[in-house]
Motif scaffolding. Structure first.
Motif, PDB file in Angstrom:
ATOM      1  N   GLY A   9       0.578  -0.833  -0.305  1.00  0.00           N
ATOM      2  CA  GLY A   9      -0.055   0.019   0.255  1.00  0.00           C
ATOM      3  C   GLY A   9       1.004   1.189   0.066  1.00  0.00           C
ATOM      4  N   ARG A  38     -11.849  -3.702   1.687  1.00  0.00           N
ATOM      5  CA  ARG A  38     -11.730  -2.588   1.414  1.00  0.00           C
ATOM      6  C   ARG A  38     -12.233  -1.820   2.661  1.00  0.00           C
ATOM      7  NH1 ARG A  38     -11.518  -0.177  -4.350  1.00  0.00           N
ATOM      8  NH2 ARG A  38     -14.337   0.574  -4.498  1.00  0.00           N
ATOM      9  N   ALA A  40     -12.952   2.177   4.234  1.00  0.00           N
ATOM     10  CA  ALA A  40     -12.803   3.403   3.886  1.00  0.00           C
ATOM     11  C   ALA A  40     -13.314   3.669   5.459  1.00  0.00           C
ATOM     12  CB  ALA A  40     -13.621   4.225   2.783  1.00  0.00           C
ATOM     13  N   THR A  91      -9.594   4.590  -2.512  1.00  0.00           N
ATOM     14  CA  THR A  91      -8.927   4.759  -0.689  1.00  0.00           C
ATOM     15  C   THR A  91      -9.641   4.661   0.152  1.00  0.00           C
ATOM     16  OG1 THR A  91      -8.128   6.831  -1.361  1.00  0.00           O
ATOM     17  CG2 THR A  91      -8.421   6.964   0.842  1.00  0.00           C
ATOM     18  N   ALA A  92      -9.026   3.157   1.320  1.00  0.00           N
ATOM     19  CA  ALA A  92      -9.292   2.686   2.377  1.00  0.00           C
ATOM     20  C   ALA A  92      -8.550   1.804   2.482  1.00  0.00           C
ATOM     21  CB  ALA A  92     -10.308   1.645   1.586  1.00  0.00           C
ATOM     22  N   VAL A  93      -7.930   0.845   3.748  1.00  0.00           N
ATOM     23  CA  VAL A  93      -7.590   0.080   3.971  1.00  0.00           C
ATOM     24  C   VAL A  93      -7.447  -1.202   3.760  1.00  0.00           C
ATOM     25  CG1 VAL A  93      -6.333  -1.688   5.797  1.00  0.00           C
ATOM     26  CG2 VAL A  93      -7.265   1.663   6.352  1.00  0.00           C
ATOM     27  N   TYR A  94      -7.213  -1.593   2.993  1.00  0.00           N
ATOM     28  CA  TYR A  94      -7.275  -2.949   1.990  1.00  0.00           C
ATOM     29  C   TYR A  94      -6.073  -4.667   3.468  1.00  0.00           C
ATOM     30  CZ  TYR A  94      -8.895  -0.656  -1.699  1.00  0.00           C
ATOM     31  OH  TYR A  94      -8.988   0.215  -3.179  1.00  0.00           O
ATOM     32  N   THR A 120      -3.675  -2.469   4.831  1.00  0.00           N
ATOM     33  CA  THR A 120      -2.872  -1.620   4.432  1.00  0.00           C
ATOM     34  C   THR A 120      -3.014  -0.805   3.807  1.00  0.00           C
ATOM     35  OG1 THR A 120      -0.701  -1.843   3.148  1.00  0.00           O
ATOM     36  CG2 THR A 120      -2.639  -3.089   1.670  1.00  0.00           C
ATOM     37  N   GLN A 121      -2.866   0.622   4.019  1.00  0.00           N
ATOM     38  CA  GLN A 121      -3.404   2.003   3.678  1.00  0.00           C
ATOM     39  C   GLN A 121      -3.315   1.733   2.054  1.00  0.00           C
ATOM     40  OE1 GLN A 121      -5.623   3.784   6.079  1.00  0.00           O
ATOM     41  NE2 GLN A 121      -5.705   4.521   3.548  1.00  0.00           N
ATOM     42  N   THR A 123      -3.890   4.601  -0.527  1.00  0.00           N
ATOM     43  CA  THR A 123      -4.591   6.026  -0.402  1.00  0.00           C
ATOM     44  C   THR A 123      -4.321   6.411  -1.488  1.00  0.00           C
ATOM     45  OG1 THR A 123      -3.864   6.700   1.839  1.00  0.00           O
ATOM     46  CG2 THR A 123      -4.454   9.148   0.137  1.00  0.00           C
TER      47      THR A 123
END
Length: 126
Positions: A9, A38, A40, A91-94, A120-121, A123
């Motif tokens: 990420g 994911r 957000a 955009t999110a944490v995956y 993992t972030q 952006t």
């Protein structure tokens, strides 16, 4: 005990690409289907992509179809998510996760997954 660790990420401009990796320790992933989700801030965790244990079947959310590709390398005990043409909405944490794939629509059902990575972030700037 199975542990999943995501990596890859980061910050990328709209239209760019990233490849996420999900490395497993402990037992092999070869007998399990895998998925990517994911989340957000302030939103529910949503399905992104899923793949069968052999890699022969792949499933995608409509929002990423044609842009993202899920794959796996069982010899390396690793799953991947190639993300192209990224948008700010991505955009999110995956998170990666494993599934026994019991249901016919297992890949979309968060309840079908039993082990999750820490995330993992990703952006995407406009």
């Amino acid at each position: 005990q199975v542990q999943l660790v995501e990596s890859g990420g980061g910050l990328v401009q709209a239209g760019g690409s990233l490849r996420l990796s999900c490395a497993a320790s402990g037992r092999t992933l070869s007998r399990y289907a895998m998925g990517w989700f994911r989340q957000a801030p302030g939103k529910e965790r949503e399905f992104v992509a899923g793949i069968s244990w052999s890699g022969g079947l792949q499933y995608y959310a409509d929002s990423v179809k044609g842009r993202f590709t899920i794959s796996r390398d069982n010899a390396k005990n690793t799953a991947y998510l190639q993300m192209n043409s990224l948008k700010p909405e991505d955009t999110a944490v995956y998170y990666c996760a494993r599934s026994r794939a019991y249901g016919s629509n297992w890949y979309r059902d968060i309840g079908e997954y039993d082990y999750w990575g820490q995330g993992t972030q990703v952006t995407v700037s406009s």
